[in-house]
Design a protein around this motif. Structure first.
Motif, short mmCIF file in Angstrom:
data_model
loop_
_atom_site.label_atom_id
_atom_site.label_comp_id
_atom_site.label_asym_id
_atom_site.label_seq_id
_atom_site.Cartn_x
_atom_site.Cartn_y
_atom_site.Cartn_z
N LEU A 136 -34.98 29.25 -45.09
CA LEU A 136 -33.95 28.86 -44.13
C LEU A 136 -33.28 30.05 -43.47
O LEU A 136 -32.06 30.12 -43.34
CB LEU A 136 -32.91 27.97 -44.81
CG LEU A 136 -33.47 26.66 -45.39
CD1 LEU A 136 -32.41 25.91 -46.17
CD2 LEU A 136 -34.05 25.80 -44.28
N ARG A 138 -33.43 30.76 -40.35
CA ARG A 138 -32.81 30.20 -39.15
C ARG A 138 -32.12 28.90 -39.53
O ARG A 138 -32.63 28.11 -40.32
CB ARG A 138 -33.87 29.95 -38.07
CG ARG A 138 -34.36 31.24 -37.43
CD ARG A 138 -35.61 31.04 -36.60
NE ARG A 138 -36.80 30.74 -37.39
CZ ARG A 138 -37.44 31.63 -38.16
NH1 ARG A 138 -37.00 32.84 -38.27
NH2 ARG A 138 -38.52 31.29 -38.82
N GLN A 139 -30.96 28.69 -38.97
CA GLN A 139 -30.19 27.49 -39.29
C GLN A 139 -30.93 26.23 -38.82
O GLN A 139 -31.58 26.24 -37.78
CB GLN A 139 -28.82 27.56 -38.61
CG GLN A 139 -27.87 26.50 -39.08
CD GLN A 139 -26.44 26.76 -38.60
OE1 GLN A 139 -26.19 27.70 -37.87
NE2 GLN A 139 -25.54 25.91 -39.02
N CYS A 145 -31.53 18.97 -42.97
CA CYS A 145 -31.21 19.39 -44.33
C CYS A 145 -31.04 18.17 -45.23
O CYS A 145 -31.56 18.13 -46.35
CB CYS A 145 -29.94 20.24 -44.32
SG CYS A 145 -29.44 20.83 -45.94
#
Length: 159
Positions: A136, A138-139, A145
């Motif tokens: 993760l 990169r958001q 999620c």
């Protein structure tokens, strides 16, 4: 509370530089070079980047080492440390392995991972005690999620 550390700034810098070499060796499939840089403690634990249960040991069998070398076929990596902590003979490194490579038979791709690593000094060698990695870097959106947490992106839904 301040903790006294037996680890000098120079020793910590050497550990970080060695971790950088280790990341590069691993992504290239050079598992034997990787293993020459660090020892894995008897109480080593791994939280793999693809999830699942915590693995309680490092499998050093010839069969497993060959399988790992085939799985990580080529690439390049560097380890960027965001934060480090030391106490006594323990060092914790938090950062990102910025890497790309041919992994799992897929074409060359970004394979960067967020890492938390715990090392213990044993004599003149470092032992990896714990590695927690995730992809993760990169958001991702919260909904994605949440779907991962529910197991919706990893096969049939869990009951």
């Amino acid at each position: 509370m301040t903790m006294n550390s037996g680890i000098t700034d120079a020793e910590l810098a050497d550990l970080i530089a060695t971790m950088d070499q280790a990341a590069d060796a691993y992504i290239r499939g050079d598992i034997r070079q990787y293993l020459s840089l660090f020892d894995h403690a008897d109480d080593y634990t791994l939280m793999a980047p693809y999830g699942g249960e915590t693995m309680p040991a490092f499998d050093r069998t010839d069969e497993q080492l060959e399988e790992t070398s085939r799985f990580f076929a080529s690439g390049e990596a560097t380890f960027d440390v965001d934060q480090s902590y030391v106490s006594g003979d323990l060092a914790v490194l938090v950062g990102v392995e910025r890497q790309h490579g041919v992994v799992g038979g897929l074409p060359d791709q970004d394979w960067s991972l967020r890492l938390t690593l715990v090392f213990r000094r044993a004599g003149s060698r470092w032992q990896i005690v714990h590695r927690h990695a995730d992809p993760l870097v990169r958001q991702i959106p919260f909904e994605h999620c949440a779907a991962l947490a529910r197991g919706l992106d990893s096969g049939p839904p869990r009951e």
